[in-house]
Design an enzyme around this catalytic site. Structure first.
Site, mmCIF file in Angstrom:
data_model
loop_
_atom_site.group_PDB
_atom_site.id
_atom_site.type_symbol
_atom_site.label_atom_id
_atom_site.label_comp_id
_atom_site.label_asym_id
_atom_site.label_seq_id
_atom_site.Cartn_x
_atom_site.Cartn_y
_atom_site.Cartn_z
ATOM 1 N N ASP A 1 -8.514 -4.378 -5.262
ATOM 2 C CA ASP A 1 -7.241 -3.882 -4.734
ATOM 3 C C ASP A 1 -6.116 -4.698 -5.328
ATOM 4 O OD1 ASP A 1 -5.723 -2.146 -3.087
ATOM 5 O OD2 ASP A 1 -7.262 -2.287 -1.545
ATOM 6 N N CYS B 1 0.825 -1.209 0.000
ATOM 7 C CA CYS B 1 0.000 0.000 0.000
ATOM 8 C C CYS B 1 0.855 1.253 0.000
ATOM 9 C CB CYS B 1 -0.940 -0.006 1.205
ATOM 10 S SG CYS B 1 -2.665 -0.175 0.701
ATOM 11 N N ASP C 1 -15.703 6.085 -3.382
ATOM 12 C CA ASP C 1 -15.686 5.242 -2.182
ATOM 13 C C ASP C 1 -14.748 4.061 -2.381
ATOM 14 O OD1 ASP C 1 -17.376 6.825 -0.799
ATOM 15 O OD2 ASP C 1 -19.140 5.537 -0.949
ATOM 16 N N ASP C 2 -14.324 3.461 -1.254
ATOM 17 C CA ASP C 2 -13.418 2.314 -1.327
ATOM 18 C C ASP C 2 -14.054 1.138 -2.053
ATOM 19 O OD1 ASP C 2 -11.518 3.675 0.058
ATOM 20 O OD2 ASP C 2 -11.932 2.754 1.992
ATOM 21 N N GLY D 1 -9.759 -14.897 -13.535
ATOM 22 C CA GLY D 1 -9.190 -13.563 -13.548
ATOM 23 C C GLY D 1 -8.408 -13.316 -14.810
ATOM 24 N N HIS D 2 -7.368 -12.511 -14.693
ATOM 25 C CA HIS D 2 -6.578 -12.114 -15.854
ATOM 26 C C HIS D 2 -5.112 -12.049 -15.454
ATOM 27 C CE1 HIS D 2 -5.555 -10.096 -19.617
ATOM 28 N NE2 HIS D 2 -4.861 -9.226 -18.912
ATOM 29 N N SER D 3 -4.247 -12.460 -16.367
ATOM 30 C CA SER D 3 -2.812 -12.399 -16.105
ATOM 31 C C SER D 3 -2.108 -11.731 -17.278
ATOM 32 C CB SER D 3 -2.233 -13.802 -15.886
ATOM 33 O OG SER D 3 -2.357 -14.574 -17.075
ATOM 34 N N ASP E 1 -11.835 -4.476 2.708
ATOM 35 C CA ASP E 1 -13.004 -3.603 2.580
ATOM 36 C C ASP E 1 -14.306 -4.379 2.779
ATOM 37 O OD1 ASP E 1 -11.775 -1.121 2.182
ATOM 38 O OD2 ASP E 1 -11.488 -1.508 0.053
ATOM 39 N N ASP F 1 -10.990 -0.458 7.399
ATOM 40 C CA ASP F 1 -9.697 -1.123 7.575
ATOM 41 C C ASP F 1 -8.604 -0.071 7.409
ATOM 42 O OD1 ASP F 1 -10.308 -0.901 4.846
ATOM 43 O OD2 ASP F 1 -9.084 -2.626 4.286
#
Length: 724
Positions: free
Chosen positions: A444, A397, A427-428, A517-519, A467, A607
């Site tokens: 994230d 982060c 917003d988060d 997902g994606h790579s 979150d 968080d």
């Protein structure tokens, strides 16, 4: 963490012994392109044997005798895995680990030392202590000395050089209190050294009033005694085994040639499997047998390095030619030593000074490393130096855009138009209305701060879930977004599988499915996840009430500790590697169980992540139109964080976090205040809830392993933080 060339080979160093420590340092000065180096060790630091007796005697502090493997690995560009090796699968070329899936190797080297335990003696496991491995012995001795018994009884089993040296060191540390007894199974103490040195050391034992018992065999060890075969019972509060050396059991099970359990190596330090090398005490020099001694490990290091490089690159091997004998400088408790070579009867304080210089010179190799440099080209655009900043960009982060710049960018985003979207712009997480509650959607991703892809995946998954848990939702489904660093196709597939397996463990434990997902391939490893969750209602940041207390579930300081790790910063009187290990362990602590306890009672919750404790608390205060009083001494801190902050160490994001809160956080500047702006990765939950509820939950959270604390309270007034 960028590699200039694709990774095509894996070199795995098993153990943090002296030879491997030197190999890592030399590798840093001249790495081999295309090779990923991994060092595996149970702990983040390894003791230097030469200074152990001085530490036991009280001449050296613990940090002076420990090689920080985490700092060393950062210097060498190596991956660190803190685990214990329990085997090798030579067919699949995998290292078998105690607490995680196997790890692939192309070339492996073993430098794990020996053990001096006595498993055949009844009660040893429960009440005995082995001088080797050294780390546990040093810690237990410190605890024993701290007990300050009026008449401590110490028994040392084994009267070779090591046993005598540690018996004298123990007697010196105890300052004449109690009694130290040295037990030798054979008829004579110190059977393997010259007559002059033996005579001098026996005199030192007598002067220190160390009782020497020869021809005695221990048959049982109790909490307060050692029982001998002849029936004698020796009172003992601390029983140390220094009798001989024993190889770790798994070495004899991997299918290479061994000698009494030790890996047999040839002149190139290769075992009967040419892809497996061994050095130090765990190796048997089959071509030129020698006693177990650290001097051989140190002198093996240059040859080991050359031959590891040759094995990985197809180069020519070098031969190791061990010396026939070496000078032994044996400490005598106080600041004195006895020399053993050529039969010379040398004894005195000047020998201690000589030994001390040799030992400190060795440890100085691992004290200060050249800093990472980012040289600007001769010609560069105006403003480039300012844009690069004074330090490298942090990972996790700490690699976020600052709050002010982020807010300015999001100001151009249109406000939500769809009726089911309940959250606001920027917003988060998105909150969507459903027929029976809400669905939350968050995303994230993290720039890697460790080369351990499995560990990084676990931390990134827990961070992405933060979150969802902060809103009191139950995780539902996840998608991965992964950028792999340059790797060969085989290594890339292996890393992706490792990441997805680690992520699946986290999401499955949280009750969610990871469905794909994606790579892509880029300059460095980045791992992210998009996550959905379901709840009857979402806990907002704006529901806090005056009189609520603030409960924080995890310590802060992660950004500072990891920035120090990137900079290879020394930590006075402490070991940075141990602080890093604790920080990573806290990152791996799931917020799920804490959320389950807090969500039903919290009026507001978030968080603590990139904007730091101050930034995220101010979000609650802004949304709730309240002020906060925070008690500085109640804030839980990670090991070493405050000390590092006092040295001026901070994450690259910390200045932006501080700037975003100017005029809104009162209290004198201090290292602790600086940590309020420290970005956290996979940080804890910050909840506002009634005092009675917080008091009831605190012991439950601590029972689950959270170092939770009530750090302050909310009051009426302008949204600001008063630090007291």
């Amino acid at each position: 963490m960028r590699n200039d060339f694709p990774i095509v080979k894996d070199l795995v160093l098993i153990g943090g012994g002296h030879a491997h420590a030197l190999v890592l340092r030399m590798w840093a000065m001249k790495p081999l392109a295309g090779v990923r180096v991994t060092v595996i060790n149970p702990g983040p630091a390894a003791p230097y044997t030469g200074m152990l007796p001085g530490h036991i005697a009280g001449h050296y502090s613990r940090d002076e005798i420990m090689i920080d493997l985490v700092r060393l690995a950062r210097f060498a560009g190596a991956r660190v895995i803190l685990d214990r090796v329990i085997g090798l699968d030579r067919n699949t070329r995998q290292v078998i680990l105690q607490n995680r899936p196997p790890l692939s190797y192309d070339v492996a080297s073993i430098d794990i030392g020996i053990g001096s335990d006595l498993p055949q003696v009844a009660g040893y496991d429960a009440h005995g202590i082995a001088a080797k491995p050294l780390g546990d012995y040093a810690e237990r001795w410190a605890s024993f000395v701290a007990r300050d018994l009026p008449s401590p009884q110490v028994t040392v089993i084994g009267a070779g050089v090591g046993g005598v040296e540690l018996a004298l060191a123990s007697a010196y540390r105890l300052g004449g209190r109690g009694k130290v007894t040295l037990v030798q199974r054979g008829p004579n103490a110190l059977p393997l050294i010259g007559r002059g040195a033996r005579h001098a050391l026996l005199q030192h034992l007598a002067q220190a009033r160390v009782a020497l018992i020869t021809g005695a065999e221990p048959v049982a060890i109790e909490a307060d005694a050692v029982l001998l075969k002849d029936g004698r019972r020796l009172a003992s509060d601390f029983t140390l085994a220094v009798a001989g050396g024993r190889a770790q059991d798994w070495l004899a099970q991997i299918g290479v040639d061994t000698h009494h359990g030790f890996v047999t190596v040839g002149p190139t330090l290769q075992s009967s499997d040419p892809a497996i090398f061994a050095a130090g005490d765990c190796a048997h020099l089959g071509f030129a047998p020698r006693p177990k001694a650290g001097v051989y490990a140190v002198r093996e290091a240059p040859v080991l390095l050359a031959n590891l490089r040759a094995a990985l690159s197809g180069g020519r091997m070098r031969r190791y030619r061990p010396q026939r004998d070496y000078l032994k400088l044996i400490s005598t408790g106080g600041r004195g030593a006895v020399a053993d070579k050529w039969g010379l009867p040398l004894d005195g304080g000047w020998l201690w000074q000589w030994k001390d210089r040799i030992d400190r010179a060795f440890m100085q190799k691992f004290a200060d490393y050249p800093p990472m440099r980012r040289d600007l080209p001769t010609e560069a655009a105006l403003g480039l130096a300012e844009a690069m900043g004074p330090k490298p960009l942090c990972g996790g982060c700490g690699a976020k855009l600052g709050a002010a710049d982020l807010a300015a960018a999001l100001a151009t985003v249109p406000a939500p138009q769809r009726p089911e979207v309940l959250s606001g712009r920027g917003d988060d997480a998105a909150i969507l209305a459903t027929s029976n509650g809400v669905q939350v959607l968050t995303t994230d991703h993290l720039r890697a701060f460790t080369q351990d892809a499995r560990l990084m995946a676990r931390i990134a998954a827990l961070h992405a879930l933060g979150d969802v848990w902060a809103m009191g939702a139950k995780p539902q489904v996840a998608l991965a977004q992964i950028t792999l660093p340059p790797l060969s196709s085989a290594k890339g597939g292996e890393m992706l599988a490792e990441i997805m397996a680690a992520a699946a463990e986290v999401f499955t434990a949280a009750g969610a499915d990871i469905v794909g997902g994606h790579s892509s391939i880029g300059a460095e490893l980045t791992i992210g996840f998009s996550v959905t969750g379901l709840a009857a209602r979402a806990i907002a940041k704006g529901g806090a009430q005056a009189g609520d207390v603030l409960l924080l579930t995890k310590p802060i300081g992660a950004g500072t500790v990891m920035a120090a790790e990137m900079a290879m910063q020394r930590l006075p009187q402490m070991l940075l590697g141990e602080a890093v290990a604790q920080t990573l362990a806290q990152m791996c602590l799931s917020n799920g169980p804490a959320s389950a306890l807090l969500a039903p009672l919290a009026h507001a919750m978030t968080d603590v992540t990139g904007f730091g404790l101050a930034g995220h608390l101010l979000e609650i205060l802004d949304a709730s139109n309240l002020a906060a009083e925070v008690q500085a001494d109640r804030i839980p801190l990670l090991q070493g964080a405050q000390e590092l902050a006092a040295l001026g160490i901070a994450s690259s994001l910390a200045p932006a976090n501080r700037a975003a809160t100017i005029g809104r956080v009162s209290g004198a500047d201090s290292p602790l205040k600086a940590l309020l702006y420290d970005p956290q990765t996979a940080g804890g939950l910050l909840a506002a809830l009634p005092r009675a509820a917080a008091d009831a939950l605190l012991p439950k959270l601590r029972a689950l392993g959270y170092p939770a604390a009530i750090i302050g309270a909310l009051t009426t007034g302008t949204a600001r933080i008063t630090l007291t």
